[in-house]
Design a protein around this motif. Structure first.
Motif, PDB file in Angstrom:
ATOM      1  N   THR A 197      10.891  -2.033   3.272  1.00 32.90           N
ATOM      2  CA  THR A 197       9.650  -2.233   4.024  1.00 32.90           C
ATOM      3  C   THR A 197       9.601  -1.306   5.223  1.00 32.90           C
ATOM      4  O   THR A 197      10.632  -0.841   5.717  1.00 32.90           O
ATOM      5  CB  THR A 197       9.540  -3.714   4.483  1.00 32.90           C
ATOM      6  N   SER A 198       8.383  -1.010   5.683  1.00 30.19           N
ATOM      7  CA  SER A 198       8.200  -0.089   6.801  1.00 30.19           C
ATOM      8  C   SER A 198       6.897  -0.428   7.522  1.00 30.19           C
ATOM      9  O   SER A 198       6.028  -1.108   6.965  1.00 30.19           O
ATOM     10  CB  SER A 198       8.162   1.355   6.300  1.00 30.19           C
ATOM     11  N   ASP A 199       6.775   0.075   8.752  1.00 33.40           N
ATOM     12  CA  ASP A 199       5.562  -0.167   9.527  1.00 33.40           C
ATOM     13  C   ASP A 199       4.409   0.740   9.118  1.00 33.40           C
ATOM     14  O   ASP A 199       3.257   0.479   9.462  1.00 33.40           O
ATOM     15  CB  ASP A 199       5.845   0.046  11.027  1.00 33.40           C
ATOM     16  N   ALA A 200       4.711   1.832   8.408  1.00 29.22           N
ATOM     17  CA  ALA A 200       3.661   2.803   8.073  1.00 29.22           C
ATOM     18  C   ALA A 200       3.750   3.191   6.602  1.00 29.22           C
ATOM     19  O   ALA A 200       4.791   3.050   5.969  1.00 29.22           O
ATOM     20  CB  ALA A 200       3.801   4.049   8.947  1.00 29.22           C
ATOM     21  N   ALA A 201       2.642   3.698   6.075  1.00 32.54           N
ATOM     22  CA  ALA A 201       2.595   4.189   4.705  1.00 32.54           C
ATOM     23  C   ALA A 201       2.860   5.690   4.720  1.00 32.54           C
ATOM     24  O   ALA A 201       1.946   6.494   4.897  1.00 32.54           O
ATOM     25  CB  ALA A 201       1.244   3.889   4.079  1.00 32.54           C
ATOM     26  N   GLU A 202       4.120   6.057   4.584  1.00 35.32           N
ATOM     27  CA  GLU A 202       4.493   7.462   4.577  1.00 35.32           C
ATOM     28  C   GLU A 202       4.497   7.984   3.148  1.00 35.32           C
ATOM     29  O   GLU A 202       5.095   7.371   2.266  1.00 35.32           O
ATOM     30  CB  GLU A 202       5.889   7.641   5.187  1.00 35.32           C
ATOM     31  N   PRO A 203       3.823   9.115   2.867  1.00 30.22           N
ATOM     32  CA  PRO A 203       3.823   9.646   1.499  1.00 30.22           C
ATOM     33  C   PRO A 203       5.228  10.097   1.097  1.00 30.22           C
ATOM     34  O   PRO A 203       5.922  10.769   1.857  1.00 30.22           O
ATOM     35  CB  PRO A 203       2.857  10.834   1.577  1.00 30.22           C
ATOM     36  N   THR A 204       5.665   9.713  -0.086  1.00 26.92           N
ATOM     37  CA  THR A 204       6.969  10.113  -0.610  1.00 26.92           C
ATOM     38  C   THR A 204       6.911  10.101  -2.130  1.00 26.92           C
ATOM     39  O   THR A 204       6.305   9.187  -2.719  1.00 26.92           O
ATOM     40  CB  THR A 204       8.086   9.180  -0.125  1.00 26.92           C
ATOM     41  N   PRO A 205       7.506  11.086  -2.785  1.00 22.45           N
ATOM     42  CA  PRO A 205       7.541  11.077  -4.248  1.00 22.45           C
ATOM     43  C   PRO A 205       8.579  10.111  -4.799  1.00 22.45           C
ATOM     44  O   PRO A 205       8.612   9.871  -6.008  1.00 22.45           O
ATOM     45  CB  PRO A 205       7.915  12.520  -4.590  1.00 22.45           C
ATOM     46  N   PHE A 206       9.400   9.536  -3.932  1.00 25.02           N
ATOM     47  CA  PHE A 206      10.536   8.743  -4.390  1.00 25.02           C
ATOM     48  C   PHE A 206      10.287   7.242  -4.394  1.00 25.02           C
ATOM     49  O   PHE A 206      11.154   6.465  -4.783  1.00 25.02           O
ATOM     50  CB  PHE A 206      11.765   9.060  -3.534  1.00 25.02           C
ATOM     51  N   ALA A 207       9.108   6.810  -3.958  1.00 23.26           N
ATOM     52  CA  ALA A 207       8.785   5.386  -3.950  1.00 23.26           C
ATOM     53  C   ALA A 207       7.281   5.211  -3.901  1.00 23.26           C
ATOM     54  O   ALA A 207       6.555   6.074  -3.397  1.00 23.26           O
ATOM     55  CB  ALA A 207       9.434   4.684  -2.749  1.00 23.26           C
ATOM     56  N   ARG A 208       6.809   4.089  -4.416  1.00 18.27           N
ATOM     57  CA  ARG A 208       5.390   3.759  -4.352  1.00 18.27           C
ATOM     58  C   ARG A 208       5.166   2.769  -3.222  1.00 18.27           C
ATOM     59  O   ARG A 208       5.904   1.783  -3.092  1.00 18.27           O
ATOM     60  CB  ARG A 208       4.915   3.161  -5.673  1.00 18.27           C
ATOM     61  N   ALA A 209       4.163   3.023  -2.405  1.00 20.81           N
ATOM     62  CA  ALA A 209       3.893   2.184  -1.241  1.00 20.81           C
ATOM     63  C   ALA A 209       2.772   1.195  -1.531  1.00 20.81           C
ATOM     64  O   ALA A 209       1.806   1.508  -2.238  1.00 20.81           O
ATOM     65  CB  ALA A 209       3.520   3.044  -0.034  1.00 20.81           C
ATOM     66  N   TYR A 210       2.920  -0.009  -0.973  1.00 22.28           N
ATOM     67  CA  TYR A 210       1.907  -1.051  -1.076  1.00 22.28           C
ATOM     68  C   TYR A 210       1.634  -1.616   0.312  1.00 22.28           C
ATOM     69  O   TYR A 210       2.569  -1.851   1.094  1.00 22.28           O
ATOM     70  CB  TYR A 210       2.377  -2.199  -1.972  1.00 22.28           C
ATOM     71  N   LYS A 211       0.364  -1.844   0.632  1.00 18.88           N
ATOM     72  CA  LYS A 211       0.004  -2.513   1.868  1.00 18.88           C
ATOM     73  C   LYS A 211       0.191  -4.015   1.680  1.00 18.88           C
ATOM     74  O   LYS A 211      -0.309  -4.602   0.714  1.00 18.88           O
ATOM     75  CB  LYS A 211      -1.445  -2.214   2.244  1.00 18.88           C
ATOM     76  N   VAL A 212       0.921  -4.636   2.597  1.00 15.66           N
ATOM     77  CA  VAL A 212       1.188  -6.071   2.500  1.00 15.66           C
ATOM     78  C   VAL A 212      -0.019  -6.841   3.046  1.00 15.66           C
ATOM     79  O   VAL A 212      -0.404  -6.681   4.211  1.00 15.66           O
ATOM     80  CB  VAL A 212       2.461  -6.447   3.287  1.00 15.66           C
ATOM     81  N   LEU A 213      -0.614  -7.676   2.195  1.00 14.47           N
ATOM     82  CA  LEU A 213      -1.773  -8.477   2.593  1.00 14.47           C
ATOM     83  C   LEU A 213      -1.390  -9.899   2.951  1.00 14.47           C
ATOM     84  O   LEU A 213      -1.980 -10.505   3.848  1.00 14.47           O
ATOM     85  CB  LEU A 213      -2.806  -8.494   1.455  1.00 14.47           C
ATOM     86  N   ASP A 214      -0.399 -10.437   2.235  1.00 19.91           N
ATOM     87  CA  ASP A 214      -0.015 -11.828   2.461  1.00 19.91           C
ATOM     88  C   ASP A 214       1.363 -12.061   1.863  1.00 19.91           C
ATOM     89  O   ASP A 214       1.716 -11.452   0.840  1.00 19.91           O
ATOM     90  CB  ASP A 214      -1.034 -12.770   1.807  1.00 19.91           C
ATOM     91  N   VAL A 215       2.150 -12.913   2.484  1.00 19.28           N
ATOM     92  CA  VAL A 215       3.467 -13.294   1.959  1.00 19.28           C
ATOM     93  C   VAL A 215       3.472 -14.804   1.760  1.00 19.28           C
ATOM     94  O   VAL A 215       3.201 -15.569   2.696  1.00 19.28           O
ATOM     95  CB  VAL A 215       4.601 -12.881   2.928  1.00 19.28           C
ATOM     96  N   MET A 216       3.759 -15.228   0.522  1.00 21.70           N
ATOM     97  CA  MET A 216       3.713 -16.652   0.166  1.00 21.70           C
ATOM     98  C   MET A 216       5.041 -17.073  -0.447  1.00 21.70           C
ATOM     99  O   MET A 216       5.760 -16.248  -1.022  1.00 21.70           O
ATOM    100  CB  MET A 216       2.591 -16.900  -0.855  1.00 21.70           C
ATOM    101  N   PRO A 217       5.384 -18.348  -0.360  1.00 22.51           N
ATOM    102  CA  PRO A 217       6.557 -18.833  -1.098  1.00 22.51           C
ATOM    103  C   PRO A 217       6.298 -18.687  -2.602  1.00 22.51           C
ATOM    104  O   PRO A 217       5.154 -18.827  -3.056  1.00 22.51           O
ATOM    105  CB  PRO A 217       6.667 -20.301  -0.692  1.00 22.51           C
ATOM    106  N   TYR A 218       7.359 -18.403  -3.352  1.00 21.03           N
ATOM    107  CA  TYR A 218       7.192 -18.350  -4.802  1.00 21.03           C
ATOM    108  C   TYR A 218       7.189 -19.770  -5.342  1.00 21.03           C
ATOM    109  O   TYR A 218       8.223 -20.443  -5.421  1.00 21.03           O
ATOM    110  CB  TYR A 218       8.300 -17.532  -5.462  1.00 21.03           C
TER     111      TYR A 218
END
Length: 424
Positions: free
Chosen positions: A337-358
């Motif tokens: 996880t990170s504070d910013a969406a940095e472009p990288t060919p080595f990982a796909r980034a997702y904006k976190v909208l919500d975190v819920m219990p599974y």
């Protein structure tokens, strides 16, 4: 090699494994069969339905049923092979098991470049399969002798290598081939078996043909050696003293190549090569970081990253993470996880909208309340089958639900969580 010899090889019952069934190439290697195959339009077998229609039309036109069956089978394989071989597939002969294991043409070119850069000129391709790597080597003007035990596959490889005068085919056992006069070896051991019910993978390195121990003996003899293996091979099975390079193509991990002697790069023990439409990118390392207990972890931040499969297989998650200023959520899970969406060919980034219990009941309620009708589920570290969970969660959504969502299921320590994300 004469057409009669090719036809005999293609239809011979002699196989490396007596339980394997024969893909009959003999009818295709007759003047009638090959001429008929080459005359078919490009869309003759682009789907199973098209292949069936072509089969019926050719029989109705008076062609022999056995020839038609073999020719349409080849046309169907050629259509499937276009993903790996591009326009080369239009004139190749193929087997189903050979196609499933064959190297993609762009990756084969990278293999061949290793030998060119190392100044090697005469290469033995032991266990050449359909000849994809031998074709790439011959195209780069290396002198290549391709060796294949399976007679049907060898017949196909012979046809595939015919355009290159500096490539030749030997039908025989790779482990018994005389390497006198060769200055390097390439191997792609058979890792599939074929039966009447289809093909299946072989996972034990000593059950490969030839086995991994044979590869090690060649490397120990002082010959420069390269070998392609399945990407899932355990790290403890990889011999010491080689470079291991995992390769992904458009997000799919296709192989790990082991390089010995001058074919290995100085200071590189493991590498992740990512090939995509935007070009090639590579991470390298000198050690392996499977043991990540000493890595600093963090709570969930604004963005969640999913590393490329080659990065994960190569144990280079920390290297990828450092490029975006990221932190692991859990020392044993590859998401970071990170504070910013940095472009990288080595990982796909997702904006976190919500975190819920599974919690399945809670997630079903969330799906219904948000009108979600299309749900993409990814997971790591949880014993969950995404397809089954998707059906369960969408069961009560209703036909009018049109919303789309992506859930990433993972765990942080003992806590199981579901993260609602938006792909960047």
């Amino acid at each position: 090699m004469s057409p009669d010899t090719l036809e005999r090889m293609a239809s011979s019952p002699q196989r490396a494994d007596a339980n394997q069934t024969v893909e009959n190439l003999a009818p295709v290697l007759t003047p009638e069969g090959f001429g008929l195959l080459e005359s078919l339009p490009a869309d003759a077998a682009t789907s199973d339905e098209a292949a069936l229609a072509t089969n019926l039309a050719l029989r109705k036109a008076g062609h022999d049923a056995e020839v038609v069956t073999a020719v349409v089978h080849q046309a169907r394989l050629r259509a499937l092979a276009s993903v790996k071989f591009g326009p080369f597939a239009e004139h190749m002969l193929l087997t189903r098991a050979g196609l499933e294991q064959a190297t993609r043409v762009n990756v084969a070119a990278l293999h061949a470049q290793r030998y060119v850069k190392a100044g090697l000129t005469r290469v033995a391709d032991l266990g050449c399969g359909l000849g994809a790597d031998a074709m790439a080597m011959a195209a780069l003007e290396l002198d290549v002798t391709a060796v294949e035990l399976d007679e049907t596959t060898a017949a196909a490889a012979m046809v595939n290598l015919m355009p290159w005068p500096n490539a030749r085919l030997v039908q025989g056992d790779a482990t018994e081939f005389d390497l006198t006069g060769f200055d390097a070896v390439w191997l792609d051991p058979a890792r599939r078996t074929t039966t009447s019910s289809g093909t299946s993978r072989v996972f034990d390195p000593e059950s490969f043909s030839p086995p991994l121990s044979f590869v090690e003996r060649l490397a120990d003899s002082g010959l420069p050696v390269g070998v392609k293996l399945g990407p899932g091979i355990p790290h403890e099975s990889i011999p010491a003293g080689c470079e291991a390079q995992w390769v992904s193509v458009e997000g799919s991990v296709t192989e790990v190549a082991l390089w010995f002697g001058p074919l290995a790069r100085d200071g590189v023990k493991r590498a992740a090569l990512v090939l995509a439409a935007g070009g090639a990118a590579e991470l390298t390392g000198e050690t392996h970081d499977d043991a990540a207990d000493d890595v600093e972890v963090s709570e969930m931040r604004g963005y969640l990253y999913e590393p490329d499969g080659a990065v994960i297989r190569a144990g280079l998650v920390r290297e990828a993470m450092s490029r975006v200023g990221g932190h692991l959520l859990d020392p044993h899970i590859a998401y970071f996880t990170s504070d910013a969406a940095e472009p990288t060919p080595f990982a796909r980034a997702y904006k976190v909208l919500d975190v819920m219990p599974y919690n399945v009941k809670g997630l079903k309620r969330w799906v219904k309340e948000n009108g979600i009708g299309v749900l993409d589920i990814k997971k790591r570290g949880l014993d969950v089958t995404p397809e089954e969970l998707r059906r369960t969660l969408l069961a009560g959504a209703g036909k009018k639900a049109k919303g789309k969502a992506t859930l990433i299921l993972t765990r942080i320590g003992d806590s199981r969580i579901a993260v609602n994300v938006e792909p960047v």
